[in-house]
Design a protein around this motif. Sequence first.
Motif, mmCIF file in Angstrom:
data_model
loop_
_atom_site.group_PDB
_atom_site.id
_atom_site.type_symbol
_atom_site.label_atom_id
_atom_site.label_comp_id
_atom_site.label_asym_id
_atom_site.label_seq_id
_atom_site.Cartn_x
_atom_site.Cartn_y
_atom_site.Cartn_z
ATOM 1 N N ASP A 251 0.814 -1.216 0.000
ATOM 2 C CA ASP A 251 0.000 0.000 0.000
ATOM 3 C C ASP A 251 0.847 1.266 0.000
ATOM 4 O O ASP A 251 0.330 2.352 -0.249
ATOM 5 C CB ASP A 251 -0.934 0.004 1.214
ATOM 6 C CG ASP A 251 -2.014 1.068 1.109
ATOM 7 O OD1 ASP A 251 -2.700 1.115 0.073
ATOM 8 O OD2 ASP A 251 -2.160 1.874 2.062
ATOM 9 N N ASP A 252 2.153 1.147 0.251
ATOM 10 C CA ASP A 252 3.016 2.329 0.218
ATOM 11 C C ASP A 252 3.205 2.833 -1.214
ATOM 12 O O ASP A 252 3.145 4.038 -1.464
ATOM 13 C CB ASP A 252 4.378 2.015 0.833
ATOM 14 C CG ASP A 252 4.285 1.761 2.329
ATOM 15 O OD1 ASP A 252 3.375 2.336 2.960
ATOM 16 O OD2 ASP A 252 5.093 0.984 2.853
ATOM 17 N N ASP A 253 3.437 1.894 -2.148
ATOM 18 C CA ASP A 253 3.635 2.318 -3.535
ATOM 19 C C ASP A 253 2.512 1.829 -4.455
ATOM 20 O O ASP A 253 2.612 1.919 -5.673
ATOM 21 C CB ASP A 253 4.990 1.854 -4.074
ATOM 22 C CG ASP A 253 5.141 0.340 -4.071
ATOM 23 O OD1 ASP A 253 4.149 -0.370 -3.808
ATOM 24 O OD2 ASP A 253 6.256 -0.139 -4.339
ATOM 25 N N LEU A 254 1.455 1.282 -3.872
ATOM 26 C CA LEU A 254 0.259 0.853 -4.611
ATOM 27 C C LEU A 254 0.580 -0.212 -5.664
ATOM 28 O O LEU A 254 0.023 -0.208 -6.768
ATOM 29 C CB LEU A 254 -0.426 2.060 -5.284
ATOM 30 C CG LEU A 254 -0.783 3.241 -4.376
ATOM 31 C CD1 LEU A 254 -1.359 4.392 -5.183
ATOM 32 C CD2 LEU A 254 -1.781 2.810 -3.301
ATOM 33 N N SER A 255 1.429 -1.160 -5.322
ATOM 34 C CA SER A 255 1.841 -2.165 -6.302
ATOM 35 C C SER A 255 1.379 -3.561 -5.905
ATOM 36 O O SER A 255 1.202 -3.868 -4.718
ATOM 37 C CB SER A 255 3.363 -2.170 -6.453
ATOM 38 O OG SER A 255 3.989 -2.613 -5.260
ATOM 39 N N LEU A 256 1.194 -4.397 -6.916
ATOM 40 C CA LEU A 256 0.913 -5.814 -6.737
ATOM 41 C C LEU A 256 2.096 -6.601 -7.289
ATOM 42 O O LEU A 256 2.433 -6.476 -8.466
ATOM 43 C CB LEU A 256 -0.365 -6.213 -7.487
ATOM 44 C CG LEU A 256 -1.696 -5.803 -6.851
ATOM 45 C CD1 LEU A 256 -2.848 -6.032 -7.825
ATOM 46 C CD2 LEU A 256 -1.939 -6.573 -5.561
ATOM 47 N N LYS A 257 2.733 -7.401 -6.449
ATOM 48 C CA LYS A 257 3.904 -8.175 -6.842
ATOM 49 C C LYS A 257 3.553 -9.663 -6.824
ATOM 50 O O LYS A 257 3.069 -10.184 -5.819
ATOM 51 C CB LYS A 257 5.079 -7.899 -5.911
ATOM 52 C CG LYS A 257 6.347 -8.684 -6.250
ATOM 53 C CD LYS A 257 7.486 -8.290 -5.341
ATOM 54 C CE LYS A 257 8.714 -9.155 -5.584
ATOM 55 N NZ LYS A 257 9.184 -9.113 -6.978
ATOM 56 N N CYS A 258 3.807 -10.321 -7.947
ATOM 57 C CA CYS A 258 3.491 -11.741 -8.049
ATOM 58 C C CYS A 258 4.465 -12.576 -7.206
ATOM 59 O O CYS A 258 5.662 -12.277 -7.147
ATOM 60 C CB CYS A 258 3.546 -12.181 -9.513
ATOM 61 S SG CYS A 258 3.066 -13.903 -9.758
ATOM 62 N N THR A 259 3.948 -13.620 -6.570
ATOM 63 C CA THR A 259 4.794 -14.500 -5.754
ATOM 64 C C THR A 259 4.865 -15.913 -6.322
ATOM 65 O O THR A 259 5.417 -16.808 -5.688
ATOM 66 C CB THR A 259 4.249 -14.573 -4.310
ATOM 67 O OG1 THR A 259 2.908 -15.077 -4.334
ATOM 68 C CG2 THR A 259 4.258 -13.202 -3.651
ATOM 69 N N ASP A 260 4.310 -16.125 -7.503
ATOM 70 C CA ASP A 260 4.316 -17.461 -8.093
ATOM 71 C C ASP A 260 5.685 -17.800 -8.677
ATOM 72 O O ASP A 260 6.379 -16.932 -9.230
ATOM 73 C CB ASP A 260 3.256 -17.557 -9.193
ATOM 74 C CG ASP A 260 1.855 -17.386 -8.648
ATOM 75 O OD1 ASP A 260 1.476 -18.170 -7.763
ATOM 76 O OD2 ASP A 260 1.140 -16.461 -9.099
ATOM 77 N N ALA A 261 6.065 -19.063 -8.565
ATOM 78 C CA ALA A 261 7.350 -19.521 -9.095
ATOM 79 C C ALA A 261 7.463 -19.185 -10.578
ATOM 80 O O ALA A 261 6.531 -19.401 -11.354
ATOM 81 C CB ALA A 261 7.482 -21.034 -8.885
ATOM 82 N N GLY A 262 8.614 -18.614 -10.945
ATOM 83 C CA GLY A 262 8.851 -18.240 -12.332
ATOM 84 C C GLY A 262 8.263 -16.907 -12.728
ATOM 85 O O GLY A 262 8.410 -16.477 -13.880
#
Length: 513
Positions: A251-262
């Motif tokens: 929520d600090d930079d309003l980003s969604l980061k994927c955590t799936d392998a690859g």
Amino acid sequence: MKKFKIYIYILMLLPTLLLQSCLKDQEDVFDEPSAVRMQKTLEDVKKVLTSSEHGWAFDYFPDRNVTYGGYEYAVKFDSLSANIYFELAPGQSETSLYKLKSDDGPVLSFDSYNQFMHFFATPSSSRYEAYDGDFEFVIDSLSNDLIKLHGKRSQNIMYLRKLNEDCSSYMSKTVANSNQFLLSSLTGSIGTTSVSGSLDLDNRHLSLTYKNSTGNIQTFDGKYVFTANGIRLYEPFNVGGKTVMNFTYNDDDLSLKCTDAGATDVVLNGFLPAAYVRSAIGKDRIVAKDDASSLVYTLKHNNIVNYISHPDWVTLTKDGTTLKLETTANNTGHVRSGYIKYVIGNDEDSLKVVQCDFDKDVAGNYLLYYKDLNTGKLSNYSVNVTSDAISFNGLDWKMPISYDTKNGAITAISGQYIGTAKSRTGKVYYLYSLFLDKKISVWSGHGGTGGFISAPIDYEDGVGTYAVFSGKATTDGDFGAIFFGAYSANNPTSSNYLGYWECFQSPYLVKVQ
């Protein structure tokens, strides 16, 4: 509805449960009778369910078309019961019995009523199929950390995921995450493909647009559920050589980061809607008293808000994450209101500011306008508004109300005693306030439980002080009308009910100048 047959699932006997165990499409090559094998399967399922020290996160998707997106549960099993936490009931849990049984395969059934687990499956007067939800789930595959299921009714795929923290803590984080998640759009790249999209927060849908290998525009419509630290899609999305499903939200930079392998290099950048200010403040309007006052609000993303105009009696000061609002004294002799206008990105929105004191500006004589249910014409009653009642002038009718000072609104609940009325023959009827929905088809019932309406006080030149009623006629039906139910005794039961005496469709109040 999905057009495939559900086969009976069986579980191979494995030396341990550490390996993924498929309960589907296995050949019948065992010497033991199928009933014995099924019983062993159910015992293995119970062993896994009860083995989790902290319980399980349950990604639940109601409706066979996944119309509503997903909702999160957290469940702790013992040998007989399940303690269930629900995203829509923060800070609460409810324990009920569950069972494992054979029915088109191994089935986890929450057949003992639980208001949380049965929320999406319990019909109401306005939703005869409820939300097309499930409380019985066929188990598709089993491992120590992950259980794949599908709803018997919806056929939707769902998962139980082993927790590494207790259910209460996990659910608190999930609720906090969903409350702060206010994104309206996204941009970024997934592998070699640029994507952009929008989010429907009400229905928990994520729509991503991209060009395929031939240059044609494609759209992925993903449904999602909130987790303790992000969102998880209902099904994986494969594009640009990457497969994505799980994202953490910053929520600090309003980003969604994927955590799936690859795909851990996939980052989608989010943008807030213009309605962010109202969401962050927690209301659509700010109400201040007539005296000069100062109000301070904290907006984490205040830096992206450009305040462009406000009433001349309001002073705004923006300082980092702080928004300070100061008003001069209201000496107009009536309610005073205006709008603060602002821009986020290219989108403009506004926030109403109202100044009033109840005794000075609100209390007094009004006309209660409404649409006559029989003629469709606009009619009115002369009424007097005090802090606890709307009294009908010349009649023995008082509709109990409250005044919400914080929101500057008149509020009322259904099922309240109003007074009496007499027929032409002198027969006495006892009147109670009941609420109808917008379609004038569903009502709050005898006793009127579940109905709540509110009428925010406002002012407009040429109209004066006014208040328009809105809210809920029932727990899930939008308000459309107040009607006074007539009863033969001072007890609002079905056996005493005679019909309605008066009905006020789309009611609103206008103060007599």
